[in-house]
Design a protein around this motif. Structure first.
Motif: not given
Lengths: 263, 356
Positions: A60-65, B212-213, B219-220
């Motif tokens: 969700g929005c906090a996926v990169f918390a 995401l990149d 690479e992973v």
């Protein structure tokens, strides 16, 4: 003229908590995730547990918390953060483990996991960000979307005849005997933010005291997907969300009261 | 230690305990439930973690969490439950954390039944979830081998930071036979240097399968594939019997391989030059040895308790050099040696005449 040798006394009254990294976030302008992150980070600092905390990020929005908190972290599958946190905590009882989840994650796809983590009285803390919409995927109806609320997947407004009613998760989770402390707070003004921080602090202290499961639901804004300005979005929380989602505790187990009172 | 009479499911569980499993998370499903029941008794006794989860989905994600903390963690289930766990398998593989899964296979598709089957071969060897990877898959044919392979599974999981399956079928799970358990290994006292332990005096660690990149994710994947190539290089396992002069080689794993052994002996008794090749690692499939055999045998007969799944791998290994025939039973039907013998005799009669 100030002499060079004069020492100017400075007192830091506001700084970035050590539990928060010095990085830009991807959150939209006016979104209250940033406030929620900061409150959690301040509490981890104040309780002195940053170096033994493990955070579980949601989908969700906090996926990169995990990129924003300056702590050990991992990324759960959608809705499964409470299960993952359970596994972490059971083999690391001395660690402070928390999940940070949104409403699609916790109240739709992860309903089973949140109910059972509470039923087991798992000794973890959950921060639940309720903004009444799926933010990350661009504004679809969530289990918490209000009756009549327009979203991308309820374009004429949520029709309760077809899409059912929004779920009050704090009440549902709070009804379980295994839950020690469950509460709902809001981030729409300074007074409520201060109350939210107290609740988050209590929720982590419940874990430190080994008292069981604690969850803080935070009513939050999503100006981007609500189609409102940032101030309008905060007003919308107060005018529309709070009446449906009353603020306050839904579960305070014996002994939690005392924890809430101490500084 | 002396051999004792052990039920397959109990042996699988106790072997994991002896191997030092710190956390077990599971959900009841026939025909593996005795494994969970054994864990329910033993793990708390030993002060280790046991949870009967709310679903297989929760079980595998609890395993994922415990694995991220660097603990030896496992779950067990049977075919429909393994289907539910696919999501977690993929995250575990993508995050490169070690975990062990026991699958006591039953008849499918759908709810199928609770009889022995090998119908999960594709499900577990192909990827066991979305994305490009294979788990390591080990297939015992006896209770003793089940014990040995569970021990090995934990070591391989740690060595490669990868997902390892031990696949049995309902018959192996439910049968009792004499077997010897190894002594209890001490639990690991230290967490590995990648595990989430709280960032005390060090930089925070992150375990994620998200990238995401696109170039970075490729690479992973390249790194993951290089690891899988190393596993293919070093971990192909198999057993052979009467293979030296064999013109026809039966290929079967697990229970099917064991039943085929009786049929092969009978065929030998009747003067047929028949051998048995029993893959022990289903992934990596022991294709190197099998393709060398393809250079000198006249035909392969694949025997499985499914409609022909490993058959694809045998065909690939044979590379079109020799015919690959198939005999299988499905739906929880277990072949008896006599019907496999008949399949052998029929195929053997069609082999080209040789001067010898």
């Amino acid at each position: 003229m100030v002499a060079l040798e004069t020492v100017i006394e400075e007192q830091v009254v506001y700084a970035r908590p050590a539990s928060l990294r010095d990085v830009p976030t991807h959150y939209c302008p006016g979104c209250t995730h940033g406030i929620a992150h900061r409150l959690v980070a301040e509490v981890l600092d104040e309780l002195g547990v940053r170096e033994r905390t493990i955070g579980v990020s949601p989908v969700g929005c906090a996926v990169f918390a995990y990129k924003y908190f300056n702590i050990d972290g991992c990324e759960a599958a959608h809705g499964r953060a409470p299960a993952m946190a359970t596994g972490l905590k059971r083999v690391s009882p001395d660690a402070v483990v928390f999940t940070y989840q949104g409403d699609g994650d916790l109240a739709a796809i992860g309903t089973a996991e949140i109910m059972h983590v509470a039923a087991r009285g798992e000794n973890i803390t959950t921060i639940f960000v309720n903004n009444a919409i799926y933010g990350m995927t661009g504004g679809q109806m969530a289990p918490t979307t209000l009756p009549g609320q327009r979203t991308k997947s309820s374009p004429t407004g949520r029709d309760v005849e077809l899409a059912g009613f929004p779920m009050r998760m704090a009440e549902l989770v709070g009804s379980l005997p295994g839950a020690a402390y469950v509460t709902r707070r809001s981030l729409h003004n300074v007074k409520e933010i201060n109350k939210a921080k107290k609740a988050i602090r209590a929720a982590f202290k419940v874990q430190l005291a080994g008292m069981g499961f604690a969850m803080v639901e935070l009513l939050s804004s999503c100006p981007t997907n609500w189609g409102l300005s940032a101030p309008e979005a905060l007003q919308w929380i107060e005018d529309v969300m709070v009446p449906y989602y009353p603020l306050g505790d839904t579960k305070v187990a014996d002994g939690v009261d005392a924890l809430m009172k101490e500084r | 230690m002396a051999a004792e009479l052990l039920k397959g499911n109990v042996a699988l569980a106790e072997a994991a305990i002896r191997a030092g499993v710190e956390a077990y998370f599971g959900y009841p499903i026939t025909p593996q439930t005795e494994l969970l029941e054994h864990m329910a008794q033993r793990m708390p006794e030993l002060g280790r973690a046991f949870i009967q989860a709310e679903s297989e989905l929760a079980s595998i994600n609890m395993v994922y969490g415990a694995a991220c903390a660097g603990a030896r963690a496992m779950t067990s289930s049977s075919s429909p439950g393994i289907s539910l766990m696919q999501e977690g398998f993929s995250y575990i593989a993508g995050s490169e954390v070690p975990a062990v899964v026991v699958d006591v296979m039953r008849g499918g598709p759908g709810l199928g039944n609770i009889q022995p089957s090998q119908s999960d071969y594709f499900q577990v060897t192909r990827s066991a979830g979305h994305g490009d990877y294979h788990p390591i898959v080990l297939a015992p044919a006896s209770v003793q081998e089940a014990i040995d392979l569970v021990m090995l599974a934990f070591d391989l999981a740690d060595k490669y930071r990868h997902l390892v399956f031990v696949v049995a079928d309902g018959l192996l799970g439910q049968m009792m036979e004499p077997a010897e358990l190894p002594p209890m290994r001490p639990l690991h006292t230290e967490r590995p240097d990648w595990a989430l332990t709280g960032a005390q005096g060090r930089a925070p660690r992150i375990i994620t399968s998200l990238e995401l990149d696109a170039p970075a994710l490729e690479e992973v994947n390249n790194r993951l594939q290089a690891k899988l190539r190393a596993i293919e290089e070093h971990e192909q396992r198999y057993a052979e019997q009467m293979i030296e002069d064999a013109r026809l080689v039966i290929v079967g794993y697990g229970t099917a391989g064991r039943i085929a052994q009786t049929a092969v002996k009978q065929a030998r008794h009747e003067g047929m030059k028949v051998g048995l090749f029993r893959p022990i690692s289903l992934w990596p499939f022991p294709e190197r040895r099998l393709s060398r055999l393809a250079d000198r045998v006249d035909a392969f007969l694949v025997v499985e308790m499914n409609a022909g799944q490993m058959l694809d791998d045998v065909r690939l290994a044979a590379g079109g050099q020799v015919p690959v025939d198939f005999y299988g039973r499905t739906g929880g039907m277990v072949p008896v040696p006599e019907e496999i013998y008949q399949a052998i005799a029929t195929l053997y009669a069609k082999l080209p005449d040789r001067l010898s």
